[in-house]
Design an enzyme around this catalytic site. Structure first.
Site: not given
Ligand code: P53
Length: 480
Positions: A178, A378
């Site tokens: 990201e 993801e």
């Molecule tokens: P969490 C911000 C915005 C979108 C995705 O997020 C993001 C983030 C950072 O938090 O992270 C990605 O755990 C990332 C993962 C993360 C996942 O999305 O905040 O690549 O490490 O865990 C979900 O709910």
């Protein structure tokens, strides 16, 4: 609901990151990373980034779900669901504890030998991110993270060691997770996790300048890694990784539409450079106008051209809606300022908008823009789960979310002709949230007994979604 069989060899599985599940933060020679100095937060309270580890504070990543000692049982459960692929990252600090060490740490390298061998034992293909929010803390302190050109060499050294060691056990790679998150450069968390920059005393202008310079060095480091990787094994598939959120105007006014276009340009330039090997016109003009990214060499521009990626990996969680009421198009700088609430969408308990059709839109946009294979690495819903008296967990909300997203993905492949490598939803096993540090923001098909306070015996169990996802994989996406 619409469904279609995915092509043969489609990579169904799941995605995690080392720091969010391994734990064992100082075991077998591992050094301290940026993730090790982040405390637990909540839906409303941001994580604190401390100056080193401070006694008495709760750092959830230190022990996480102790995957470091449970990976055999965890990969076995994923194999039971029929996983074809498993995305994780290699914790930089297991390999180079301080980031600037001359020699790698053998015990760290050995851990990933064993992990990847376990995956292959079950026919699961590892998909590896090199840098996923876990930069060595020593590089943050000593060099101000990626604001320093020296970081390029440290990253390339790390990448080269990994490529050589796992030449025959890993085929799919991504360089920076990201990388585009830092376009919201006023967010301390995003600058720290993307680039190892601690912002404290910088003015807004200085933050923005730091972001453009750091991102430039990361893009050069990524391109060099792609070049080295292809030399080490020409069969490697090395991608970029962006947090892709299709942008739309709140109204049909020209100001909103122009703002949406500007937003998209200012967010997609990271992957434009990864894919095309050059900066897009709008961003080049913006950077020049503002005097940002003072250090870019002719050699850098050649490297960017020579190290373009093989595929575009992306996370998809939500779409973005923007309003010129918040910021005029020509005044756009920090992208988060333009964002408006979309009145047509529902939200998760953490305020993330839920928009399955946005995934189809994302797949079409990226295909039209890049003409490259895509990889969904993801997607998913963070939610509170309730454990019933008999231990079962009825997470129908999770199934509902994923089913709708997979259906839209299948339309994009079957109807729109998108070339898609696979689908790896986030957190197939519960893990520490990146954004909040919580355990109770759960994504898993596999439940892990541990809560935000750190209590629980870490036992693993199957949620209802476990059997559902197993069926989806078994039918190659036909039975949702
Ligand atoms: P969490 C911000 C915005 C979108 C995705 O997020 C993001 C983030 C950072 O938090 O992270 C990605 O755990 C990332 C993962 C993360 C996942 O999305 O905040 O690549 O490490 O865990 C979900 O709910």
């Amino acid at each position: 609901m619409y469904s279609a069989k995915m092509p043969d060899g489609f990579l169904w599985g799941g995605a995690v990151a080392a720091h969010q599940l391994e734990g064992a933060w100082n075991v077998d020679g591992k050094g301290m990373s940026i993730a090790d100095v982040m405390t637990v937060g909540s839906a409303t309270k941001p994580r604190e980034i401390t100056d080193g580890v401070i006694e008495g504070k709760n750092y959830p990543n230190h022990s996480a779900i102790d995957f470091y000692h449970h990976y055999k049982e965890d990969i076995k459960l994923m194999a039971e669901m029929g996983f074809k692929a498993f995305r994780t990252s290699i914790a930089w600090t297991r390999i180079f504890p301080n980031g600037d060490d001359k020699e790698p740490n053998e015990a760290g390298l050995k851990f990933y030998d064993d992990l990847f061998a376990t995956c292959h034992h079950y026919g699961i293909e590892p998909v590896v991110t090199l840098s996923h929010f876990e930069i060595p803390f020593n590089l943050v302190k000593k060099y101000n993270g990626f604001t320093n050109r020296k970081l390029i060499d440290f990253f390339v050294r790390f990448a080269t060691v990994c490529f050589k060691r796992y030449k025959d056990s890993v085929k799919y790679w991504m360089t920076f997770n990201e990388i585009d998150n830092q376009s919201a450069y006023n967010e301390d968390f995003l600058m720290a996790t993307n680039s190892g920059i601690i912002l404290n005393n910088l003015s807004e202008k200085e933050k923005e300048a730091a972001m453009y310079q750091a991102a430039h060095y990361e893009l050069v480091a990524s391109a060099l890694a792609v070049k080295v990787g292809h030399k080490i094994n020409p069969d490697f598939e090395i991608g970029c990784m962006i947090n892709y959120s299709p942008v739309r105007p709140l109204t049909s006014s020209s100001a909103d539409v122009l703002l949406a276009d500007k937003f998209e340009q200012r967010r997609s330039w990271f992957s434009d450079v990864h894919v095309f090997g050059e900066y897009p016109k709008e961003v080049e003009a913006y950077i020049n106008r503002n005097g940002y990214r003072s250090d870019i060499t002719d050699e850098d521009r050649i490297v960017l051209k020579e190290g373009t990626v093989d595929y575009v990996g992306f996370s998809y969680y939500q779409t973005t809606t923007v309003s010129a009421k918040n910021v005029e198009p020509d005044k756009l700088n920090d992208l988060s300022k333009a964002v408006a609430k979309n009145p047509t969408l529902e939200r998760s308990d953490w305020g993330w908008e839920i928009d399955p059709e946005g995934l189809r839109i994302a797949l079409n946009h990226l295909t039209d823009r890049y003409h490259k294979p895509l990889f969904i690495v993801e997607n998913g819903l963070g939610a509170y789960d309730k454990v019933e008296a008999d231990g079962s967990i009825h997470d129908d909300y999770r199934v509902d979310y994923l089913r709708k997203h997979i259906s839209e993905m299948e339309k994009a492949v079957e109807i729109d002709g998108v070339d898609l490598m696979g689908y790896l939803p986030w957190g197939p096993i519960d893990l520490v949230s990146a954004g909040t540090g919580q355990m109770d923001k759960r994504y898993g098909f596999i439940y892990v007994a541990k809560n935000d306070a750190g209590e629980g015996d870490l036992s693993r169990s199957r949620k209802d979604s476990f059997d559902w996802y197993k069926k989806v994989i078994k039918t190659n996406g036909l039975d949702l």
